[in-house]
Design a protein around this motif. Structure first.
Motif, PDB file in Angstrom:
ATOM      1  N   TYR A 118       8.256   4.854  -1.536  1.00 28.09           N
ATOM      2  CA  TYR A 118       8.487   3.314  -0.647  1.00 28.09           C
ATOM      3  C   TYR A 118       7.477   4.134   0.682  1.00 28.09           C
ATOM      4  O   TYR A 118       6.969   4.516   1.007  1.00 28.09           O
ATOM      5  CB  TYR A 118       9.230   2.340  -0.872  1.00 28.09           C
ATOM      6  CG  TYR A 118      10.642   3.205   0.792  1.00 28.09           C
ATOM      7  CD1 TYR A 118      11.377   3.973   0.351  1.00 28.09           C
ATOM      8  CD2 TYR A 118      10.358   2.502   1.786  1.00 28.09           C
ATOM      9  CE1 TYR A 118      11.711   4.812   1.364  1.00 28.09           C
ATOM     10  CE2 TYR A 118      11.146   3.100   2.770  1.00 28.09           C
ATOM     11  CZ  TYR A 118      12.121   3.778   2.855  1.00 28.09           C
ATOM     12  OH  TYR A 118      12.491   4.731   3.683  1.00 28.09           O
ATOM     13  N   GLY A 119       7.104   2.256   1.258  1.00 30.98           N
ATOM     14  CA  GLY A 119       6.885   3.168   2.606  1.00 30.98           C
ATOM     15  C   GLY A 119       5.269   3.653   2.719  1.00 30.98           C
ATOM     16  O   GLY A 119       5.546   4.797   3.650  1.00 30.98           O
ATOM     17  N   GLN A 162       9.009   8.937   5.133  1.00 28.25           N
ATOM     18  CA  GLN A 162       9.710   7.699   5.459  1.00 28.25           C
ATOM     19  C   GLN A 162      11.460   7.876   6.051  1.00 28.25           C
ATOM     20  O   GLN A 162      11.785   8.945   6.348  1.00 28.25           O
ATOM     21  CB  GLN A 162       9.594   6.628   4.136  1.00 28.25           C
ATOM     22  CG  GLN A 162       8.172   6.037   4.183  1.00 28.25           C
ATOM     23  CD  GLN A 162       8.925   4.949   5.191  1.00 28.25           C
ATOM     24  OE1 GLN A 162       9.709   4.653   5.672  1.00 28.25           O
ATOM     25  NE2 GLN A 162       7.464   4.494   5.504  1.00 28.25           N
ATOM     26  N   GLY A 207       2.316  -9.142   3.540  1.00 24.52           N
ATOM     27  CA  GLY A 207       3.195  -7.522   2.574  1.00 24.52           C
ATOM     28  C   GLY A 207       4.093  -7.781   1.711  1.00 24.52           C
ATOM     29  O   GLY A 207       5.510  -8.285   1.794  1.00 24.52           O
ATOM     30  N   GLY A 211       4.709  -5.318  -0.444  1.00 26.99           N
ATOM     31  CA  GLY A 211       4.823  -4.026  -0.456  1.00 26.99           C
ATOM     32  C   GLY A 211       6.661  -3.262  -0.538  1.00 26.99           C
ATOM     33  O   GLY A 211       7.478  -4.039  -1.354  1.00 26.99           O
ATOM     34  N   VAL A 219       1.447 -13.558   2.623  1.00 27.76           N
ATOM     35  CA  VAL A 219       0.567 -13.314   2.008  1.00 27.76           C
ATOM     36  C   VAL A 219      -0.401 -11.173   1.740  1.00 27.76           C
ATOM     37  O   VAL A 219       0.663 -10.764   2.705  1.00 27.76           O
ATOM     38  CB  VAL A 219      -0.708 -13.146   3.695  1.00 27.76           C
ATOM     39  CG1 VAL A 219      -2.014 -12.827   3.111  1.00 27.76           C
ATOM     40  CG2 VAL A 219      -0.517 -14.300   4.214  1.00 27.76           C
ATOM     41  N   CYS A 231      -2.198  -8.597   0.019  1.00 29.90           N
ATOM     42  CA  CYS A 231      -3.543  -8.511  -0.599  1.00 29.90           C
ATOM     43  C   CYS A 231      -4.161  -7.987  -1.633  1.00 29.90           C
ATOM     44  O   CYS A 231      -4.906  -7.998  -2.787  1.00 29.90           O
ATOM     45  CB  CYS A 231      -4.398  -7.572   0.955  1.00 29.90           C
ATOM     46  SG  CYS A 231      -3.813  -5.488   0.602  1.00 29.90           S
ATOM     47  N   GLY A 248      -4.175 -12.785  -0.229  1.00 27.94           N
ATOM     48  CA  GLY A 248      -5.593 -12.840   1.293  1.00 27.94           C
ATOM     49  C   GLY A 248      -4.874 -11.764   1.790  1.00 27.94           C
ATOM     50  O   GLY A 248      -4.107 -10.751   1.824  1.00 27.94           O
ATOM     51  N   ASN A 249      -5.380 -11.997   2.785  1.00 22.71           N
ATOM     52  CA  ASN A 249      -5.885 -11.036   3.661  1.00 22.71           C
ATOM     53  C   ASN A 249      -4.941 -11.418   5.258  1.00 22.71           C
ATOM     54  O   ASN A 249      -5.740 -12.320   5.943  1.00 22.71           O
ATOM     55  CB  ASN A 249      -7.066 -10.203   4.532  1.00 22.71           C
ATOM     56  CG  ASN A 249      -6.710  -8.806   5.679  1.00 22.71           C
ATOM     57  OD1 ASN A 249      -5.775  -8.827   6.235  1.00 22.71           O
ATOM     58  ND2 ASN A 249      -7.681  -8.335   5.017  1.00 22.71           N
ATOM     59  N   ALA A 250      -3.384 -10.907   5.921  1.00 21.97           N
ATOM     60  CA  ALA A 250      -2.953 -11.136   6.251  1.00 21.97           C
ATOM     61  C   ALA A 250      -3.824 -11.762   8.303  1.00 21.97           C
ATOM     62  O   ALA A 250      -3.295 -12.712   8.619  1.00 21.97           O
ATOM     63  CB  ALA A 250      -1.823 -10.525   6.735  1.00 21.97           C
ATOM     64  N   TRP A 302     -11.191  -0.062  -0.328  1.00 21.40           N
ATOM     65  CA  TRP A 302     -10.428   0.553   1.052  1.00 21.40           C
ATOM     66  C   TRP A 302      -9.811   1.779   0.186  1.00 21.40           C
ATOM     67  O   TRP A 302      -9.712   2.483   1.139  1.00 21.40           O
ATOM     68  CB  TRP A 302      -9.418  -0.911   1.374  1.00 21.40           C
ATOM     69  CG  TRP A 302      -8.283  -0.195   1.791  1.00 21.40           C
ATOM     70  CD1 TRP A 302      -8.502   0.643   3.385  1.00 21.40           C
ATOM     71  CD2 TRP A 302      -6.321  -0.179   1.430  1.00 21.40           C
ATOM     72  NE1 TRP A 302      -6.801   0.292   3.465  1.00 21.40           N
ATOM     73  CE2 TRP A 302      -5.535  -0.731   3.390  1.00 21.40           C
ATOM     74  CE3 TRP A 302      -6.530  -1.734   0.458  1.00 21.40           C
ATOM     75  CZ2 TRP A 302      -5.022  -0.416   2.905  1.00 21.40           C
ATOM     76  CZ3 TRP A 302      -4.907  -1.651   0.709  1.00 21.40           C
ATOM     77  CH2 TRP A 302      -3.668  -0.793   2.003  1.00 21.40           C
ATOM     78  N   TYR A 350       9.122  -6.647  12.708  1.00 21.52           N
ATOM     79  CA  TYR A 350       9.587  -6.357  11.140  1.00 21.52           C
ATOM     80  C   TYR A 350       9.870  -4.664  11.663  1.00 21.52           C
ATOM     81  O   TYR A 350       9.856  -4.742  10.566  1.00 21.52           O
ATOM     82  CB  TYR A 350       9.758  -6.838  10.132  1.00 21.52           C
ATOM     83  CG  TYR A 350      10.906  -7.320  10.226  1.00 21.52           C
ATOM     84  CD1 TYR A 350      11.803  -6.107   9.430  1.00 21.52           C
ATOM     85  CD2 TYR A 350      11.334  -8.028   9.954  1.00 21.52           C
ATOM     86  CE1 TYR A 350      12.679  -6.149   8.912  1.00 21.52           C
ATOM     87  CE2 TYR A 350      12.868  -8.203   9.108  1.00 21.52           C
ATOM     88  CZ  TYR A 350      13.670  -7.225   8.289  1.00 21.52           C
ATOM     89  OH  TYR A 350      14.744  -7.630   8.203  1.00 21.52           O
ATOM     90  N   ASN A 405       6.578  -2.420  12.061  1.00 16.16           N
ATOM     91  CA  ASN A 405       5.723  -1.770  11.527  1.00 16.16           C
ATOM     92  C   ASN A 405       4.927  -1.248  12.274  1.00 16.16           C
ATOM     93  O   ASN A 405       3.554  -0.449  12.183  1.00 16.16           O
ATOM     94  CB  ASN A 405       5.276  -2.784   9.996  1.00 16.16           C
ATOM     95  CG  ASN A 405       4.655  -4.209  10.715  1.00 16.16           C
ATOM     96  OD1 ASN A 405       4.995  -4.311  11.943  1.00 16.16           O
ATOM     97  ND2 ASN A 405       4.110  -4.759  10.007  1.00 16.16           N
ATOM     98  N   PHE A 425      13.021  -7.440  15.707  1.00 15.08           N
ATOM     99  CA  PHE A 425      14.093  -8.049  15.436  1.00 15.08           C
ATOM    100  C   PHE A 425      15.427  -7.565  15.895  1.00 15.08           C
ATOM    101  O   PHE A 425      16.577  -7.817  15.166  1.00 15.08           O
ATOM    102  CB  PHE A 425      13.868  -8.000  13.093  1.00 15.08           C
ATOM    103  CG  PHE A 425      13.894  -6.869  12.675  1.00 15.08           C
ATOM    104  CD1 PHE A 425      13.285  -5.337  13.096  1.00 15.08           C
ATOM    105  CD2 PHE A 425      14.886  -6.257  12.599  1.00 15.08           C
ATOM    106  CE1 PHE A 425      13.375  -4.639  12.534  1.00 15.08           C
ATOM    107  CE2 PHE A 425      15.348  -5.091  11.617  1.00 15.08           C
ATOM    108  CZ  PHE A 425      14.351  -4.492  12.117  1.00 15.08           C
ATOM    109  N   GLY A 427       9.581   4.536   9.552  1.00 14.00           N
ATOM    110  CA  GLY A 427       8.820   3.537   9.452  1.00 14.00           C
ATOM    111  C   GLY A 427       7.674   2.729  10.413  1.00 14.00           C
ATOM    112  O   GLY A 427       6.785   2.128   9.997  1.00 14.00           O
TER     113      GLY A 427
END
Ligand SMILES: NC(=O)c1ccc[n+]([C@@H]2O[C@H](COP(=O)([O-])OP(=O)(O)OC[C@H]3O[C@@H](n4cnc5c(N)ncnc54)[C@H](O)[C@@H]3O)[C@@H](O)[C@H]2O)c1
Ligand SMILES: NC(=O)c1ccc[n+]([C@@H]2O[C@H](COP(=O)([O-])OP(=O)(O)OC[C@H]3O[C@@H](n4cnc5c(N)ncnc54)[C@H](O)[C@@H]3O)[C@@H](O)[C@H]2O)c1
Lengths: 565, 565
Positions: free
Chosen positions: A51-52, A130, A173, A175, A195, A197, A241-243, A291, A330, A332, A352, A500
């Motif tokens: 993940y991550g 991670q 996100g 993910g 949102v 992508c 979409g793109n945030a 990308w 959060y 990131n 947070f 993270g």
């Protein structure tokens, strides 16, 4: 040459009661390593990614095989040493020592940046661990559902009288971790617009019922949110979409007084992988395919474009915050990137942790988790029941355990998470160990935690943001935590860098212990599951938090310079 | 308010066989903490400074007292947790776990700089631990003599068939560390010409017998060197002068074929304080008095002049190197300054670690040390003798032990240093433990090492400069080393940042183990003194050094991915 990180093999941990290693103390790390790469658990198991972004369980497939091989042969007084996903040595220790010691992604500070890491990673000298990927205690998205649920619920208590009915959350996100947001929001009673992508990510979340609907335009998504909030229904939509486009556009509509459910989002946050500007954040105006391709061919260009987009994204979040919308980072690291890009008030809105989690950390409370090595869901249901009996007054815990059983599908080995702290964790561990001993559970259970934790993390943009005494960046604490858990006899212990929030921004430690039903395990469980949360209490007590000092006193911790002797 | 770091009290460790703590396992760290602050050991004991500028043994005097208090009460199954010199917690562990776990000066990389450290230090939240200061195993200047001796001896082995008789070393600087050079050279069998600009420094070294003669002209100094080398006598001369004049002049004579002992110096190095261009290096053509005065009044001018002179100095060193003379940087950063000044091939000659120390590191060899808790020099002489019997073939070791006894005065608790590696260290530890058990030694002995070490340091400008695989900055290794030593049952273990190269530039780990004569200690000694040097061997084997791979094979290390299984 074939790519040492690619393999089409699917990995499944053994289940049941048959040992494939010489003891449960070595079977446990082996099953959990494999479980991290289980097709239902890992984000990209064929590339070893758990993940991550690029958080891996082993450096290469040969390393994976060598780790498994070493664990199969490991004796009860031996320890396997793993350096950034590569098994280095098997050494003689003793029965009360950990069976595996792990260090992932650590770099001398002056060189602790993505450029240097990527260079070493490409050379095959490193791996990104991670938090729970390289430390073999990732259990899928349940963990993050619970954490996100706790955060949203606390935000609801602080800002909306404890009731999120008819409210909506804007975020980005879907993910590995971010995918928990829609479900956590709904569990907490709110609607959610996420949102994302990458449409495949959204589809995955819809398939697993973490998210309810999908939309391809902002108008369509907002129409759904409008209907649901009005009806007081808690539902979620993924907007493809793109945030970096959508956040500013919603802000614009809000500021322009254009129609918007409730006139504004009720909570704003984000879980794109902004901590990794090369692999984690789609630049504005780029296609996902383009990308991915350019990550290989033009990494510098990708990074620059991603960073510029993040600045726009954070600027919009600051806009919401300034208009009175509860807005939170959060974890990131997106505020840091935006500030580096010249957005001076990027840190206007809080993380947070100081906003919602720190009071829990002061009592050593955080994401405690366990997994059933038998592979049998019944083992977890029995532990659920045991937890309820062990903590009959904790109605919040009971509510969570009920919802989790109902809404959260197990991924890989059945597991459970809940937030408990010092004084409760060792009781749970000892209880589980008894249940293994008596045969009530079919096989042993492993017990661990996330690195989102009270005592094992130094991460000034997240877990230790804005500490009362200014000690945010002091990383003596996570290093001591790892030494303490090693000295206490955990089954495996890990020391990580980056996690993270990315290279340079955190140091943190992991711990897992196997309850195999033996008396030896009981002694170790009692020590580890006491000392580990205690390290969170004393770290916060030393920083001067009254809740932590009270908790230390209540539990009789010996803290010579904090409580006196 | 009184300064919590100042106290006029003098600290002396208890000596003799009476315990003041509950066992030798806790008495040992207490005596060694106190020994670090012994007036004959520490540079500035009243300020808690042991060595290296601000390297401290405890954060404040109250912390010192609280550490001592906690150690006095510590049980055989308890562990004291120390964070940057402050005792935080006493926890329950077990008999095979360390009695003290320490972390000093660690900062999350992005904040790991002097400014941030100084801010926290001023607030009372941190302490600089240096290497052996905050980890309670500094034993005075014997260490630097031995390190320099090993470097010269290794150069002798590599270039002169192991025999430096009749050879001479050209170097600069007779300061705190550099002053060890003439003695170390003579011990290694060579003559030494040291250029020192400050006559008082030269006089001090002659008074303490670290240097034999003094000269005021190059001709006079060379005449002495000529006589000694011809006679095969190992002697040293301090030449009062400026290295930036003398080095180029000797090079000129060599190139012109003018008379020079052996036609050229046999080894060239330097220990002026080039790392500090303002206070550390006398510019060419200046008087010492003038230099000191202008450091205050015209610092920019001093720096510019010093840097220009260093360029000349290094240019001469490159000249020697190009003519085939073994030439080495001794960790004073002089090559960097010269390159910054435009000398492009400043890094033509290597640093001392890659050139001479790394081959030793490949075998886990490095500064091993022990101290007699009895305080009785006889205990050390007996261990000296035991070492000779244990390693009858190691004539190099015998030579060092004899010379050390003859030429080096004890400071504080009597102690000894020598360089031995994997396969030898645990034998020494077990032997000492037997000698304690049998009563041959009056009291237990502690065994430790410096952080100038094979497996416990990541320091890209020094210990891990120019690693074969480019892994200089990977700090998984020191972190794993600390976990390994904790799991193996060392008496105390420490994790540090900064050390001798400063904030941001290194991470390193310390270990000390007490040989108290018990069978439990024997088991732990065997594990710790095997696994600790082994970690140096596997770190270098993983980097691809054939000597390390051979050593690993020879000692039967289990390195699954390096040697196969
Ligand atoms: N404990 C914590 O503090 C905590 C908890 C959860 C997540 N996080 C952080 O949140 C981030 C997300 O974690 P993850 O595991 O879900 O990562 P991930 O890489 O699995 O998912 C990130 C998702 O964001 C999407 N994305 C990237 N750029 C985007 C853009 N511009 N617009 C819309 N979507 C975009 C990607 O397609 C991907 O699906 C990480 O930085 C993580 O560290 C932190
Ligand atoms: N392990 C290592 O990497 C290691 C070991 C030893 C020394 N060093 C380095 O070596 C240097 C010396 O250390 P120290 O403790 O002896 O420093 P110091 O400041 O005590 O001594 C330096 C000496 O050099 C003399 N000097 C200055 N300029 C001179 C010139 N132009 N010509 C002749 N003499 C000159 C000074 O008078 C002084 O006596 C430092 O830079 C130190 O970091 C590194």
């Amino acid at each position: 040459m074939t790519d040492p990180r690619h393999n089409i093999r699917d990995v499944f941990p053994p289940t049941g009661t048959e040992l494939t290693c010489k003891s449960w103390q070595t079977e446990a790390p082996m099953r959990m390593l494999m479980n991290n790469l289980h097709p239902d658990v890992a984000e990209n198991p064929h590339e070893l990614v758990v993940y991550g972004g690029i958080g891996r369980a082993a450096r290469t497939w040969e390393d994976f095989d060598a780790i498994v091989g070493a664990l199969r042969e490991l004796e009860a007084d031996e320890t396997l040493i793993v350096q950034s996903g590569k098994p280095i040595a098997v050494i003689r220790t003793h029965a009360d020592a950990p069976r595996v010691l792990i260090a992932n992604s650590n770099l001398v500070p002056h060189w602790a940046n993505w450029d240097h890491f990527n260079e070493l990673d490409k050379k095959g000298l490193m791996m990104y661990g991670q938090m729970t990927a390289g430390s073999w205690i990732y259990i899928g998205t349940q963990g993050i559902v619970q954490g996100t649920y706790e955060t949203f619920a606390e935000a609801g208590r602080q800002h909306y009288g404890g009731d999120l009915t008819g409210k909506w959350i804007l975020t980005g996100g879907l993910g590995g971790m971010g995918g928990a947001q829609p479900l956590a929001a709904v569990m907490a009673g709110a609607c959610c617009l996420t949102v994302e992508c990458d449409e495949t990510r959204a589809d995955f979340r819809i398939r697993t019922r973490y998210c309810d609907e999908k939309a391809h335009s902002l108008d369509a998504a907002l129409a759904m949110i409008g209907r649901w909030t009005e009806a007081g229904e808690a539902k979620s939509v993924a907007l493809i979409g793109n945030a970096a486009d959508i956040f500013p556009e919603i802000l614009r509509r809000m500021q322009a007084g254009e129609p918007l459910p409730n006139g504004r989002p009720d909570i704003v946050t984000d879980q794109t992988s902004a901590h990794d500007p090369l692999h984690g954040y789609l630049p504005r105006g780029w296609s996902v395919a383009d990308w991915r391709a350019r990550q290989e061919t033009a990494p510098k260009e990708v990074e620059a474009a991603a960073r510029a987009s993040m600045k726009e994204h954070v600027a919009a979040m600051v806009g919401f915050w300034s208009a009175g919308v509860p807005t939170l980072d959060y974890g990131n690291n997106i505020r840091q990137v935006a500030r580096d890009e010249g957005l001076e008030d990027a840190f206007a809105f809080p993380g947070f942790v100081p906003a919602y989690i720190r009071p829990l950390f002061c009592k050593g409370i955080g994401p405690f988790r366990w997994a059933a090595l038998s592979g049998d869901p019944e083992d977890i249901y029995k532990t659920d029941q045991a937890m309820k009996e062990l903590f009959p007054e904790n109605t919040h815990l009971h509510r969570w355990l009920d919802m989790a059983r109902e809404r959260i599908a197990f991924q890989g080995l059945p597991s459970r998470i809940c937030w408990i702290g010092l004084g409760d964790r060792h009781r749970a561990g000892l209880k589980f160990n008894e249940m293994v001993a008596s045969g009530e559970l079919k096989a042993p259970v492993v017990i661990g935690r996330d690195h989102l934790d009270a005592g094992s993390v130094a991460s000034p943009n997240r877990e230790t943001e804005a500490m009362r005494d200014g000690s945010d960046a002091v990383s003596d604490w996570p290093l001591l935590n790892a030494l303490v858990n090693t000295a206490s006899g955990a089954t495996w212990v890990s020391l990580h860098h980056g996690g993270g929030v990315g290279m340079g921004f955190s140091q943190h430690a992991g711990v897992v212990i196997c309850a195999d039903g033996t008396r030896g395990a009981a002694k170790r469980l009692e020590r580890v599951l006491w000392n580990d949360p205690a390290s969170g209490v004393w770290r916060h007590a030393d920083a001067g938090y009254p809740e932590a000092i009270a908790c230390a006193r209540e539990h009789g911790l010996k803290l010579p310079r904090i409580l006196g002797t």
